[in-house]
Design an enzyme around this catalytic site. Structure first.
Site, short mmCIF file in Angstrom:
data_model
loop_
_atom_site.label_atom_id
_atom_site.label_comp_id
_atom_site.label_asym_id
_atom_site.label_seq_id
_atom_site.Cartn_x
_atom_site.Cartn_y
_atom_site.Cartn_z
N THR A 157 0.87 -1.19 0.00
CA THR A 157 0.00 0.00 0.00
C THR A 157 0.90 1.24 0.00
OG1 THR A 157 -0.25 -0.27 2.40
CG2 THR A 157 -2.05 -1.05 1.01
N LYS A 183 3.83 -6.83 4.08
CA LYS A 183 3.60 -5.43 3.72
C LYS A 183 3.29 -4.66 4.98
CE LYS A 183 0.22 -3.34 3.42
NZ LYS A 183 -0.63 -2.46 4.36
N THR A 194 -0.59 -2.66 11.09
CA THR A 194 -1.31 -2.72 9.82
C THR A 194 -0.42 -3.42 8.84
OG1 THR A 194 -2.51 -1.62 8.08
CG2 THR A 194 -0.64 -0.47 8.88
N GLU A 281 6.74 4.83 7.29
CA GLU A 281 6.40 6.02 6.51
C GLU A 281 7.30 7.20 6.88
OE1 GLU A 281 1.73 4.89 5.71
OE2 GLU A 281 2.27 6.09 7.46
N ASN A 405 0.63 10.52 5.41
CA ASN A 405 -0.68 10.23 6.01
C ASN A 405 -1.70 11.32 5.71
OD1 ASN A 405 -0.70 7.65 7.76
ND2 ASN A 405 1.33 8.55 8.07
#
Length: 410
Positions: A157, A183, A194, A281, A405
């Protein structure tokens, strides 16, 4: 960019006898990207899974648990879509997850309860079933044992790079292959994160023994990582064993064969879990938080997660600023009520920073500043109150974490 992490080379991901993988570009959310994966397992395979503890768990998680219970791990296929989490979708979401299983089961001529569905992506949006169902025949049409690299890309993702690794070991005189992909990049926090993780092996192992193995592996890997403290709705980690290696079935958790397989799969899981943190991230630093000499593992984890979750600490590491009083503050509010702060020691790398309740007399800020410039940093806390220890892996917070985000649904 990810911290000391590159995508695996396609040839490094070994085919696992009894496992076939098929990929499709179904346009679930964005056009012209791999976003669907089917994993077909040989008859007689055994499957065990661990899932999120978020009470708002996604529809596919509910269905996975139901199917694993009904079949006692006799699973023949997995189906994964990205771009849409099918979470926060109520009864309609459950119906769509079951419809997906029914459709793939018909294509593969297996029972619907032998299919496990997985979704990842945006929450609170309906799953586009027309696109998903159209993608299933594409996945089935290109099933093959060599498609692990494409599979790792198909489940991404916000990941920047795909994540996968392989091992081969000898069990009962037979060569056993282990390959895994995962992932995850943000919304990462234990129990689980997640993340999606899939590990397959051709070892023969009983269902109950496989369940013990996955519990061992996940508690030393995916349950030891955190990026931002957010526990997702869709977390899933699956281990599948096809039994095609030819070894005598492993059914004793004390056996040499079990320990060899357990440790190898745990190594794979640790590598995949650390890769998620390295690809956190906006991450620029990979941080290992080690807490030693605690009374029990629980209190060591409390201290480690207090440090790993602190935005003040994570932003200081991004800035390479040795503002290490923030670490002491986190240790103090970690929830270890009878902690003697005068007894503990804090190390940054090999540098002693604090002891006797304050700054170490030997510490000078230039030492801390030098360590903070490194891309991989270890924070070590010695509580000096027992023999327990725990390790957590995390990353820093950069400007890009906010940007990624903020733009996630764009």
């Amino acid at each position: 960019m990810p911290v000391n992490l590159v995508a695996p080379e396609a040839q490094s991901l070994l085919a696992v006898p009894g496992v076939e993988l098929g990929i499709a570009k179904a346009n679930i959310r964005k056009p012209d990207r791999k976003d669907m994966l089917v994993i077909k397992l040989a008859e007689g395979s055994r499957v065990a899974g661990v899932f999120t503890k978020n009470r708002f768990c996604a529809a596919p998680v509910i269905v996975c648990k139901e199917h694993l219970f009904k079949t006692n791990g006799d699973i023949r296929a997995l189906v994964v879509n990205t771009g849409n989490a099918n979470a926060g979708t109520g009864e309609a979401g459950l119906e769509k997850a079951r419809t997906t299983c029914n459709a793939l089961a018909e294509l593969l001529q297996v029972a619907p309860e032998q299919v496990l569905p997985f979704s990842t992506g945006v929450i609170l949006e309906p799953l586009p079933m027309d696109r998903l169902l159209a993608g299933l025949p594409q996945c089935v049409a290109n099933l093959g044992g060599q498609h692990w690299f494409d599979a790792a890309e198909a489940i991404m993702t916000t990941d920047i790079v795909s994540k996968g690794t392989s091992r081969q070991i000898t069990v009962d005189g037979k060569t056993v292959t282990i390959t895994g992909i995962s992932k995850g990049s943000g919304m990462i926090h234990p129990n689980m994160a997640t993340m999606l993780g899939y590990v397959a092996t051709d070892a023969a192992i009983s269902q109950s023994t496989l369940a013990a193995l996955i519990d061992h592996a996940v508690n030393r890997s995916f349950n030891c990582i955190t990026v931002d403290g957010d526990t997702s709705t869709n977390d899933s980690f699956i281990v599948a064993a096809t039994g095609k290696a030819g070894n005598a079935e492993i059914n004793d958790i004390g056996s040499v064969e079990y320990l060899a397989l357990r440790d190898a799969i745990t190594d794979v899981a640790v590598e995949l879990a650390q890769a998620i943190v390295r690809d956190g991230e906006g991450a620029t630093k990979f941080m290992t938080i080690k807490v030693e000499a605690g009374q029990d593992v629980e209190e060591c984890r409390k201290v480690a997660y207090a440090i790993a979750h602190s935005p003040l600490i994570k932003t200081a590491f991004f800035a390479s600023d040795p503002n290490l009083g923030r670490i002491l503050a986190a240790i103090g509010y970690a929830g270890v009520d009878d902690l003697d702060v005068n007894a503990l020691q804090l190390y940054l790398g090999d540098v002693l920073v604090a002891e006797n309740g304050g700054r170490a007399t030997s510490y000078v800020e230039e030492q801390g500043a030098a360590v903070m410039q490194e891309s991989e940093i270890t924070v070590r806390v010695v509580l000096n109150r027992g023999s327990a220890e725990a390790t957590v892996w995390t990353c820093d917070f950069s400007y890009d974490y906010v940007r990624i985000n903020a733009d996630y649904r764009s």
